[in-house]
Design a protein around this motif. Structure first.
Motif, PDB file in Angstrom:
ATOM      1  N   GLU A 111       4.741  47.664 148.794  1.00  0.00           N
ATOM      2  CA  GLU A 111       3.587  46.840 148.405  1.00  0.00           C
ATOM      3  C   GLU A 111       2.315  47.708 148.394  1.00  0.00           C
ATOM      4  O   GLU A 111       1.474  47.588 147.520  1.00  0.00           O
ATOM      5  N   ARG A 115       0.403  48.077 144.998  1.00  0.00           N
ATOM      6  CA  ARG A 115      -0.914  47.463 144.853  1.00  0.00           C
ATOM      7  C   ARG A 115      -2.026  48.483 144.968  1.00  0.00           C
ATOM      8  O   ARG A 115      -3.157  48.217 144.565  1.00  0.00           O
ATOM      9  N   SER A 184      -5.145  37.265 143.093  1.00  0.00           N
ATOM     10  CA  SER A 184      -3.678  37.346 143.074  1.00  0.00           C
ATOM     11  C   SER A 184      -3.066  36.425 142.023  1.00  0.00           C
ATOM     12  O   SER A 184      -1.993  35.869 142.222  1.00  0.00           O
ATOM     13  N   ARG A 187      -2.593  30.646 142.997  1.00  0.00           N
ATOM     14  CA  ARG A 187      -2.519  30.130 144.361  1.00  0.00           C
ATOM     15  C   ARG A 187      -1.969  28.716 144.276  1.00  0.00           C
ATOM     16  O   ARG A 187      -2.261  27.989 143.322  1.00  0.00           O
ATOM     17  N   ARG A 257      -5.627  36.021 152.620  1.00  0.00           N
ATOM     18  CA  ARG A 257      -4.820  36.776 151.662  1.00  0.00           C
ATOM     19  C   ARG A 257      -5.655  37.782 150.873  1.00  0.00           C
ATOM     20  O   ARG A 257      -5.275  38.184 149.775  1.00  0.00           O
ATOM     21  N   CYS A 259      -7.400  41.482 150.030  1.00  0.00           N
ATOM     22  CA  CYS A 259      -6.739  42.789 149.933  1.00  0.00           C
ATOM     23  C   CYS A 259      -6.751  43.517 151.284  1.00  0.00           C
ATOM     24  O   CYS A 259      -7.822  43.843 151.797  1.00  0.00           O
TER      25      CYS A 259
HETATM   26  C1  HEM Z   1     -10.139  49.629 144.399  1.00  0.00           C
HETATM   27  C2  HEM Z   1      -8.960  49.332 144.851  1.00  0.00           C
HETATM   28  C3  HEM Z   1      -8.382  47.941 145.033  1.00  0.00           C
HETATM   29  C4  HEM Z   1      -8.749  46.731 144.487  1.00  0.00           C
HETATM   30  C5  HEM Z   1      -9.890  46.450 143.511  1.00  0.00           C
HETATM   31  C6  HEM Z   1      -7.842  45.726 145.027  1.00  0.00           C
HETATM   32  C7  HEM Z   1      -7.902  44.381 144.733  1.00  0.00           C
HETATM   33  C8  HEM Z   1      -7.049  43.435 145.257  1.00  0.00           C
HETATM   34  C9  HEM Z   1      -7.128  42.020 144.988  1.00  0.00           C
HETATM   35  C10 HEM Z   1      -8.169  41.350 144.096  1.00  0.00           C
HETATM   36  C11 HEM Z   1      -6.122  41.421 145.675  1.00  0.00           C
HETATM   37  C12 HEM Z   1      -5.830  39.917 145.689  1.00  0.00           C
HETATM   38  C13 HEM Z   1      -6.638  39.256 146.797  1.00  0.00           C
HETATM   39  C14 HEM Z   1      -6.643  37.743 146.735  1.00  0.00           C
HETATM   40  O1  HEM Z   1      -5.828  37.160 146.025  1.00  0.00           O
HETATM   41  O2  HEM Z   1      -7.492  37.136 147.413  1.00  0.00           O
HETATM   42  C15 HEM Z   1      -5.385  42.456 146.366  1.00  0.00           C
HETATM   43  C16 HEM Z   1      -4.279  42.228 147.155  1.00  0.00           C
HETATM   44  C17 HEM Z   1      -3.571  43.212 147.775  1.00  0.00           C
HETATM   45  N1  HEM Z   1      -3.896  44.548 147.839  1.00  0.00           N
HETATM   46 FE1  HEM Z   1      -5.473  45.428 146.969  1.00  0.00          FE
HETATM   47  N2  HEM Z   1      -6.964  46.347 145.873  1.00  0.00           N
HETATM   48  C18 HEM Z   1      -7.255  47.691 145.913  1.00  0.00           C
HETATM   49  C19 HEM Z   1      -6.630  48.658 146.669  1.00  0.00           C
HETATM   50  C20 HEM Z   1      -5.541  48.442 147.485  1.00  0.00           C
HETATM   51  C21 HEM Z   1      -4.911  49.446 148.319  1.00  0.00           C
HETATM   52  C22 HEM Z   1      -5.394  50.893 148.426  1.00  0.00           C
HETATM   53  C23 HEM Z   1      -3.854  48.851 148.939  1.00  0.00           C
HETATM   54  C24 HEM Z   1      -2.859  49.406 149.916  1.00  0.00           C
HETATM   55  C25 HEM Z   1      -2.679  50.645 150.169  1.00  0.00           C
HETATM   56  C26 HEM Z   1      -3.833  47.454 148.508  1.00  0.00           C
HETATM   57  C27 HEM Z   1      -2.906  46.524 148.917  1.00  0.00           C
HETATM   58  C28 HEM Z   1      -2.936  45.187 148.586  1.00  0.00           C
HETATM   59  C29 HEM Z   1      -1.931  44.227 149.013  1.00  0.00           C
HETATM   60  C30 HEM Z   1      -0.693  44.535 149.846  1.00  0.00           C
HETATM   61  C31 HEM Z   1      -2.326  42.985 148.509  1.00  0.00           C
HETATM   62  C32 HEM Z   1      -1.601  41.643 148.658  1.00  0.00           C
HETATM   63  C33 HEM Z   1      -2.148  40.891 149.866  1.00  0.00           C
HETATM   64  C34 HEM Z   1      -1.482  39.533 150.054  1.00  0.00           C
HETATM   65  O3  HEM Z   1      -0.892  39.015 149.108  1.00  0.00           O
HETATM   66  O4  HEM Z   1      -1.592  38.972 151.165  1.00  0.00           O
HETATM   67  N3  HEM Z   1      -4.872  47.254 147.637  1.00  0.00           N
HETATM   68  N4  HEM Z   1      -5.984  43.673 146.125  1.00  0.00           N
END
Ligand code: HEM
Length: 315
Positions: A111, A115, A184, A187, A257, A259
């Motif tokens: 993940e 992501r 995401s 929802r 939930r 990021c």
């Molecule tokens: C500039 C970089 C990034 C952006 C703009 C971004 C943006 C997002 C967004 C918008 C979500 C959905 C949040 C929601 O639905 O409320 C998300 C979820 C997530 N992101 Fe990121 N992200 C970034 C970098 C990363 C990195 C570096 C990681 C891990 C190494 C990561 C891991 C995750 C994971 C695992 C989720 C799912 C969380 C869940 O479903 O509970 N993201 N991210």
């Protein structure tokens, strides 16, 4: 990102079996997850899997498990020698109630790769595109970098906290070009609820259009203008956190939930953009002007990938 998570580097110039496998897994994963799945809208189609999405997903899952399990096994040997250098080592060091099973560990690690890689790469591309389009803003960032870093060494991570203008630029890019514009995607309301005075019955699927909120003229003055200055005033900085406490600017989502990689993502993007702008002057390529059109795949990408001309800034 691969280095932080797996402690590995996968150079596209030096392809080997492992690099080929990781590329295939990521490409196949993005394609399948980015497809419009008819069964999401017509649930009775689910059993027939007409686009073979479930079939392809189950194939990827077993390949991913095999790939990640191999990396975990290699780290297990190293961990017993007491080396903690990447996220696999961190997960392996968890004890007691926090300890994860191998399959949970593989899911968490994949993940992070899935992501955390395209979001960071796409974000850097949007920032550099804006720097090419706004040379005066690029120059201001470079002046700040020269002041903090100087001209004789490279940017270090410890330089980042001293920067004020570059973080404002990054916020403005996150506002106008969020890699995850619909957070995401979907929802599900698990109970009957009321949102903004409107009843939402249990079972409703809802999308949060963060892209629209971050361009809303009722929320932002001159929303379509690229103006990092709007985040420069000290008070505004506190007000406009991008980390989820301010719903006007929540490109990483908000709440339980949101990021989990936001701090890592922001630090990685800031470090790389700072390094790239410190080392080079970025200009439009003669035949390929910057085109800000967007294509929404798993993340929101530039339809026409950025093409640039670079000039080294230091001899
Ligand atoms: C500039 C970089 C990034 C952006 C703009 C971004 C943006 C997002 C967004 C918008 C979500 C959905 C949040 C929601 O639905 O409320 C998300 C979820 C997530 N992101 Fe990121 N992200 C970034 C970098 C990363 C990195 C570096 C990681 C891990 C190494 C990561 C891991 C995750 C994971 C695992 C989720 C799912 C969380 C869940 O479903 O509970 N993201 N991210």
């Amino acid at each position: 990102m691969m280095h932080s998570v797996f402690g590995r580097e996968y150079g596209l110039c030096s392809m080997n079996k492992e690099t080929e496998e990781v590329c295939e897994l990521v490409e196949e994963g993005y394609e399948v997850l980015g497809m419009l799945n008819w069964s999401d809208h017509l649930p009775w189609l689910g059993a027939f899997d007409p686009q073979k999405i479930r079939f392809r997903c189950s194939k990827i899952v077993s390949r991913v498990n095999q790939f990640v399990s191999q990396i975990i096994a290699e780290h297990r040997v190293r961990t017993s020698e007491n080396k903690t250098s990447d996220f696999v080592d961190v997960l392996l060091s968890l004890q007691g109630a926090d300890k994860l099973s191998d399959s949970d560990m593989a899911a968490v690690l994949w993940e992070m790769i899935f992501r955390g890689t395209d979001t960071v790469a796409i974000m850097i591309e949007w920032i550099l595109a804006r720097m090419v389009l706004h040379p005066e803003i690029q120059l201001t960032v470079q002046k700040e970098l020269d002041q903090i870093v100087g001209k004789s060494r490279r940017v270090r991570e410890c330089d980042i906290p001293a920067m004020t203008y570059l973080p404002a630029v990054i916020k403005e890019v996150l506002r106008l070009h969020p890699p995850g514009p619909l957070l995401s995607w979907a929802r599900l309301a698990i109970t009957d609820t009321i949102v903004d005075g409107r009843p939402v019955p249990a079972g409703t699927t809802a999308l949060v259009n963060m892209w629209a909120i971050m361009r809303d003229p009722e929320v932002w003055t001159e929303p379509m203008e690229f103006k990092p200055e709007r985040f420069l005033n000290k008070e505004a900085d506190v007000e406009f956190s991008v980390l989820g406490s301010d719903l006007r600017l929540a490109p990483f989502g908000s709440g339980r939930r949101s990021c989990p990689g936001k701090a890592l993502g922001l630090t990685t993007v800031t470090f790389w953009v700072a390094s790239l702008l410190h080392e080079y002057e970025w200009k439009a390529a003669d035949q390929n002007p910057v085109d800000l059109s967007e294509t929404l795949k798993l993340s929101c990408e530039m339809t026409k990938p950025l093409t640039v001309k670079l000039r080294p800034r230091h001899a």
